[in-house]
Design a protein around this motif. Structure first.
Motif, PDB file in Angstrom:
ATOM      1  N   PHE A 106       0.795  -1.216  -0.260  1.00 52.29           N
ATOM      2  CA  PHE A 106      -0.214  -0.338   0.177  1.00 52.29           C
ATOM      3  C   PHE A 106       0.921   1.412   0.270  1.00 52.29           C
ATOM      4  CE2 PHE A 106      -3.818   2.663   1.036  1.00 52.29           C
ATOM      5  CZ  PHE A 106      -4.454   1.831  -0.023  1.00 52.29           C
ATOM      6  N   ARG A 107       1.694   2.044  -0.727  1.00 53.76           N
ATOM      7  CA  ARG A 107       2.544   2.827  -1.142  1.00 53.76           C
ATOM      8  C   ARG A 107       1.604   3.829  -0.666  1.00 53.76           C
ATOM      9  NH1 ARG A 107       3.353   0.333  -7.533  1.00 53.76           N
ATOM     10  NH2 ARG A 107       1.763  -0.566  -7.099  1.00 53.76           N
ATOM     11  N   HIS A 108       0.626   4.367  -0.810  1.00 54.76           N
ATOM     12  CA  HIS A 108       0.657   5.897  -0.913  1.00 54.76           C
ATOM     13  C   HIS A 108      -0.522   6.163   0.514  1.00 54.76           C
ATOM     14  CE1 HIS A 108       2.704   6.410  -4.503  1.00 54.76           C
ATOM     15  NE2 HIS A 108       2.093   5.283  -5.120  1.00 54.76           N
ATOM     16  N   GLY A 109      -0.269   5.725   1.319  1.00 56.04           N
ATOM     17  CA  GLY A 109      -1.080   5.651   2.763  1.00 56.04           C
ATOM     18  C   GLY A 109      -0.197   7.163   3.054  1.00 56.04           C
ATOM     19  N   ARG A 110       0.996   7.580   3.006  1.00 58.06           N
ATOM     20  CA  ARG A 110       1.117   8.746   3.500  1.00 58.06           C
ATOM     21  C   ARG A 110       0.854   9.595   2.620  1.00 58.06           C
ATOM     22  NH1 ARG A 110       6.251  10.769   6.034  1.00 58.06           N
ATOM     23  NH2 ARG A 110       5.511  12.033   7.008  1.00 58.06           N
ATOM     24  N   THR A 111       1.127   9.527   1.530  1.00 56.42           N
ATOM     25  CA  THR A 111       0.245  10.305   0.246  1.00 56.42           C
ATOM     26  C   THR A 111      -0.779  10.859  -0.184  1.00 56.42           C
ATOM     27  OG1 THR A 111       1.878   9.504  -1.218  1.00 56.42           O
ATOM     28  CG2 THR A 111       0.796  10.598  -2.269  1.00 56.42           C
ATOM     29  N   VAL A 112      -1.795  10.292   0.108  1.00 60.45           N
ATOM     30  CA  VAL A 112      -3.302  10.211   0.324  1.00 60.45           C
ATOM     31  C   VAL A 112      -3.528  10.523   1.226  1.00 60.45           C
ATOM     32  CG1 VAL A 112      -3.644   8.872  -2.064  1.00 60.45           C
ATOM     33  CG2 VAL A 112      -4.074   8.156  -0.061  1.00 60.45           C
ATOM     34  N   GLY A 113      -3.164   9.747   3.100  1.00 56.57           N
ATOM     35  CA  GLY A 113      -3.778  10.374   3.942  1.00 56.57           C
ATOM     36  C   GLY A 113      -4.786   8.839   4.266  1.00 56.57           C
ATOM     37  N   GLY A 114      -4.227   7.769   4.479  1.00 61.44           N
ATOM     38  CA  GLY A 114      -5.019   6.478   4.888  1.00 61.44           C
ATOM     39  C   GLY A 114      -4.305   5.119   4.032  1.00 61.44           C
ATOM     40  N   GLY A 115      -4.229   4.600   5.332  1.00 62.22           N
ATOM     41  CA  GLY A 115      -4.677   2.964   4.508  1.00 62.22           C
ATOM     42  C   GLY A 115      -5.110   2.207   5.120  1.00 62.22           C
ATOM     43  N   PHE A 116      -4.482   0.352   5.212  1.00 63.19           N
ATOM     44  CA  PHE A 116      -6.274  -0.359   4.702  1.00 63.19           C
ATOM     45  C   PHE A 116      -7.080  -0.111   5.464  1.00 63.19           C
ATOM     46  CE2 PHE A 116      -1.363  -2.738   4.781  1.00 63.19           C
ATOM     47  CZ  PHE A 116      -2.109  -3.418   2.870  1.00 63.19           C
ATOM     48  N   HIS A 117      -6.911   0.622   6.866  1.00 67.28           N
ATOM     49  CA  HIS A 117      -8.020   0.294   7.288  1.00 67.28           C
ATOM     50  C   HIS A 117      -9.112   1.898   7.075  1.00 67.28           C
ATOM     51  CE1 HIS A 117     -10.914   0.880  11.200  1.00 67.28           C
ATOM     52  NE2 HIS A 117     -10.504  -0.136  11.178  1.00 67.28           N
ATOM     53  N   CYS A 118      -8.696   2.947   7.293  1.00 72.72           N
ATOM     54  CA  CYS A 118      -8.865   4.133   5.887  1.00 72.72           C
ATOM     55  C   CYS A 118     -10.070   3.877   5.170  1.00 72.72           C
ATOM     56  CB  CYS A 118      -7.603   4.903   5.917  1.00 72.72           C
ATOM     57  SG  CYS A 118      -7.071   5.715   7.012  1.00 72.72           S
ATOM     58  N   CYS A 119      -9.360   3.028   4.292  1.00 72.13           N
ATOM     59  CA  CYS A 119      -9.886   3.217   2.394  1.00 72.13           C
ATOM     60  C   CYS A 119     -11.086   1.580   2.724  1.00 72.13           C
ATOM     61  CB  CYS A 119      -8.342   2.340   1.769  1.00 72.13           C
ATOM     62  SG  CYS A 119      -7.716   4.188   1.872  1.00 72.13           S
ATOM     63  N   SER A 120     -11.793   1.422   3.924  1.00 72.11           N
ATOM     64  CA  SER A 120     -12.106   0.750   4.053  1.00 72.11           C
ATOM     65  C   SER A 120     -13.326   0.210   4.799  1.00 72.11           C
ATOM     66  CB  SER A 120     -11.244  -1.038   3.379  1.00 72.11           C
ATOM     67  OG  SER A 120     -11.268  -0.712   5.373  1.00 72.11           O
ATOM     68  N   LEU A 121     -14.608  -0.336   4.146  1.00 69.56           N
ATOM     69  CA  LEU A 121     -15.616  -0.040   4.923  1.00 69.56           C
ATOM     70  C   LEU A 121     -15.764  -1.659   5.689  1.00 69.56           C
ATOM     71  CD1 LEU A 121     -17.092   1.611   7.906  1.00 69.56           C
ATOM     72  CD2 LEU A 121     -18.383   1.330   5.002  1.00 69.56           C
ATOM     73  N   ASP A 122     -16.001  -2.451   7.210  1.00 67.66           N
ATOM     74  CA  ASP A 122     -16.592  -3.807   6.954  1.00 67.66           C
ATOM     75  C   ASP A 122     -17.392  -3.500   7.536  1.00 67.66           C
ATOM     76  OD1 ASP A 122     -15.537  -2.365   8.908  1.00 67.66           O
ATOM     77  OD2 ASP A 122     -15.641  -4.017  10.577  1.00 67.66           O
ATOM     78  N   VAL A 123     -18.319  -4.430   6.213  1.00 70.24           N
ATOM     79  CA  VAL A 123     -19.679  -4.234   6.165  1.00 70.24           C
ATOM     80  C   VAL A 123     -19.981  -5.811   6.860  1.00 70.24           C
ATOM     81  CG1 VAL A 123     -22.055  -4.148   4.769  1.00 70.24           C
ATOM     82  CG2 VAL A 123     -20.182  -3.150   4.137  1.00 70.24           C
ATOM     83  N   ARG A 124     -19.733  -6.682   6.861  1.00 74.15           N
ATOM     84  CA  ARG A 124     -20.512  -7.747   7.362  1.00 74.15           C
ATOM     85  C   ARG A 124     -19.197  -8.734   7.736  1.00 74.15           C
ATOM     86  NH1 ARG A 124     -22.866  -9.774   3.248  1.00 74.15           N
ATOM     87  NH2 ARG A 124     -21.742 -12.106   3.199  1.00 74.15           N
ATOM     88  N   ARG A 125     -19.112  -8.766   9.400  1.00 70.47           N
ATOM     89  CA  ARG A 125     -18.684  -9.621  10.044  1.00 70.47           C
ATOM     90  C   ARG A 125     -19.543 -10.134  11.111  1.00 70.47           C
ATOM     91  NH1 ARG A 125     -13.327  -8.380  10.500  1.00 70.47           N
ATOM     92  NH2 ARG A 125     -12.602  -6.454   9.935  1.00 70.47           N
ATOM     93  N   VAL A 126     -19.155 -11.493  11.246  1.00 72.49           N
ATOM     94  CA  VAL A 126     -19.473 -12.381  12.097  1.00 72.49           C
ATOM     95  C   VAL A 126     -19.118 -11.883  13.634  1.00 72.49           C
ATOM     96  CG1 VAL A 126     -18.949 -14.719  13.260  1.00 72.49           C
ATOM     97  CG2 VAL A 126     -18.830 -14.833  10.810  1.00 72.49           C
ATOM     98  N   GLY A 127     -19.825 -12.104  14.516  1.00 68.75           N
ATOM     99  CA  GLY A 127     -20.532 -11.456  15.775  1.00 68.75           C
ATOM    100  C   GLY A 127     -21.407 -10.226  16.140  1.00 68.75           C
ATOM    101  N   THR A 128     -21.316 -10.500  17.370  1.00 64.27           N
ATOM    102  CA  THR A 128     -23.014  -9.434  17.458  1.00 64.27           C
ATOM    103  C   THR A 128     -22.422  -8.481  18.726  1.00 64.27           C
ATOM    104  OG1 THR A 128     -23.473 -11.139  20.077  1.00 64.27           O
ATOM    105  CG2 THR A 128     -24.399 -12.112  18.000  1.00 64.27           C
ATOM    106  N   ALA A 129     -23.605  -7.832  19.714  1.00 66.64           N
ATOM    107  CA  ALA A 129     -23.181  -6.814  20.348  1.00 66.64           C
ATOM    108  C   ALA A 129     -22.909  -7.323  21.608  1.00 66.64           C
ATOM    109  CB  ALA A 129     -24.557  -6.273  20.756  1.00 66.64           C
ATOM    110  N   GLU A 130     -21.442  -8.793  21.787  1.00 62.53           N
ATOM    111  CA  GLU A 130     -21.173  -8.865  23.252  1.00 62.53           C
ATOM    112  C   GLU A 130     -20.217  -7.797  23.681  1.00 62.53           C
ATOM    113  OE1 GLU A 130     -19.136 -12.277  22.534  1.00 62.53           O
ATOM    114  OE2 GLU A 130     -19.501 -12.360  20.216  1.00 62.53           O
ATOM    115  N   ASN A 131     -20.049  -7.994  25.015  1.00 58.41           N
ATOM    116  CA  ASN A 131     -19.730  -6.967  25.962  1.00 58.41           C
ATOM    117  C   ASN A 131     -18.507  -8.172  25.677  1.00 58.41           C
ATOM    118  OD1 ASN A 131     -18.165  -5.994  28.246  1.00 58.41           O
ATOM    119  ND2 ASN A 131     -20.153  -6.784  30.006  1.00 58.41           N
ATOM    120  N   HIS A 132     -17.370  -7.215  25.670  1.00 56.28           N
ATOM    121  CA  HIS A 132     -15.347  -7.360  25.761  1.00 56.28           C
ATOM    122  C   HIS A 132     -14.658  -6.802  26.366  1.00 56.28           C
ATOM    123  CE1 HIS A 132     -16.648  -9.404  21.393  1.00 56.28           C
ATOM    124  NE2 HIS A 132     -17.018  -8.863  21.310  1.00 56.28           N
ATOM    125  N   LEU A 133     -15.569  -5.945  27.291  1.00 61.56           N
ATOM    126  CA  LEU A 133     -14.676  -5.558  28.557  1.00 61.56           C
ATOM    127  C   LEU A 133     -14.537  -5.597  29.936  1.00 61.56           C
ATOM    128  CD1 LEU A 133     -15.483  -1.475  26.920  1.00 61.56           C
ATOM    129  CD2 LEU A 133     -13.678  -3.382  26.804  1.00 61.56           C
TER     130      LEU A 133
END
Length: 343
Positions: free
Chosen positions: A316-343
């Motif tokens: 991902f060569r241009h993270g600093r150039t454009v101001g975003g990396g893998f996480h910034c340039c994506s949006l996870d729409v569906r993941r396995v999981g529910t509203a659990e208490n992880h704290l």
């Protein structure tokens, strides 16, 4: 099966939206851009050669294609936007601005559980950025999914304030970039910063407070993705140059922390960097045991490997150039999981 279902950054990934560099733009330095990037009035930017911009776009799309191949190899459905026409000026009764690209869905949209939310972004050139993804969000809606937008802000000049040398946002309207937010099952952490005000927190809490526990934090000046990343239940990655153990939100007191302080500077191609070297922390999890890391970040990869994670290095060569990396340039729409208490 629900299409939209995402409560964390680590549940098994099943569907994701990636950005597009097709209509890459660099924002004019109006009052909103200067506030976000913390740039003084004396700072000016150069016009980058057209050939250079085109080369960056080509290389970014190559990297997106590589990322897509990895994700699809793990069975993830990848969606891409139809970028809107950026030649049309974005205008309101109070201001006008250029329009922005469709590069970072993480900033302009937020998934909380089974709902996709268009964020009320404080940067004027990003006012209509979520419309770049309408080919996707309309389809979700047509299939019965929940899709809402926060109140559109006015963004007059008095929205942008400086406390001495520190930029922040007035409370005129709810304002936030979705990248201000960390999701942790039942709990949602909201960073008060120059890209998210308290009114934005209050709007989210009043709208979704019956489903989630909302917590105000203030751990960095803008988006949280280069300061703190939640990797799996009980483990978080921390930017050691910005946070000490005492700075970690108290809700995570029983978690383990990786204090990382050796990012590799991958450089940048334009006249000034839109992100710091800490874009190295902008990782993307496929599940609790598998994580994508920028290929030059060997030290980070070693640390994550020792924590039992399978690390997938990729370009991902241009993270600093454009101001975003893998996480910034994506949006996870569906993941396995529910509203659990992880704290």
């Amino acid at each position: 099966m629900k299409i939209i279902n995402s409560y964390s950054d680590w549940g098994k990934l099943e569907e994701i939206i990636l950005g597009s560099p097709k209509n890459l733009t660099l924002p004019d330095l109006d009052i909103s851009s200067r506030n976000f990037f913390d740039l003084q009035e004396s700072f000016s930017q150069q016009v980058n050669p057209v050939e250079l911009v085109e080369q960056v776009k080509i290389e970014m799309e190559e990297d997106f294609q590589g990322l897509t191949s990895i994700l699809e190899g793990y069975g993830v459905k990848v969606r891409r936007p139809d970028a809107i026409n950026i030649d049309i000026t974005c205008q309101s009764p109070h201001w006008s601005s250029q329009q922005s690209h469709a590069l970072m869905p993480r900033d302009c949209m937020l998934v909380l559980g089974d709902t996709l939310i268009e964020a009320p972004m404080p940067s004027r050139n990003r006012y209509f950025e979520s419309q770049s993804f309408r080919n996707i969000t309309r389809e979700y809606f047509s299939k019965g999914e929940k899709w809402i937008a926060a109140p559109k802000p006015v963004l007059t000049d008095d929205s942008y304030l400086w406390d001495g040398t520190t930029p922040y946002l007035a409370e005129n309207d709810p304002l936030f970039d979705a990248a201000n937010i960390m999701r942790c099952g039942k709990d949602v952490f909201y960073n008060i910063s120059n890209s998210g005000n308290r009114a934005g927190f209050e709007w989210l809490e009043r709208t979704f407070g019956d489903q989630f526990n909302f917590h105000q934090i203030s751990i960095c000046s803008d988006h949280v993705g280069t300061t703190m990343q939640l990797l799996r239940p009980g483990l978080a990655l921390i930017n050691a140059s910005r946070m000490k153990l005492s700075d970690v939100p108290v809700q995570f007191k029983n978690w383990e922390f990786i204090f990382f302080n050796e990012p590799v500077d991958i450089g940048y191609s334009f006249d000034w960097a839109r992100a710091s070297v800490w874009i190295a922390m902008n990782v993307l999890s496929i599940d609790e045991k598998t994580i994508i890391v920028e290929k030059n970040q060997h030290k980070l990869a070693e640390i994550l490997d020792r924590c039992g994670l399978e690390v997938i290095p990729t370009s991902f060569r241009h993270g600093r150039t454009v101001g975003g990396g893998f996480h910034c340039c994506s949006l996870d729409v569906r993941r396995v999981g529910t509203a659990e208490n992880h704290l």
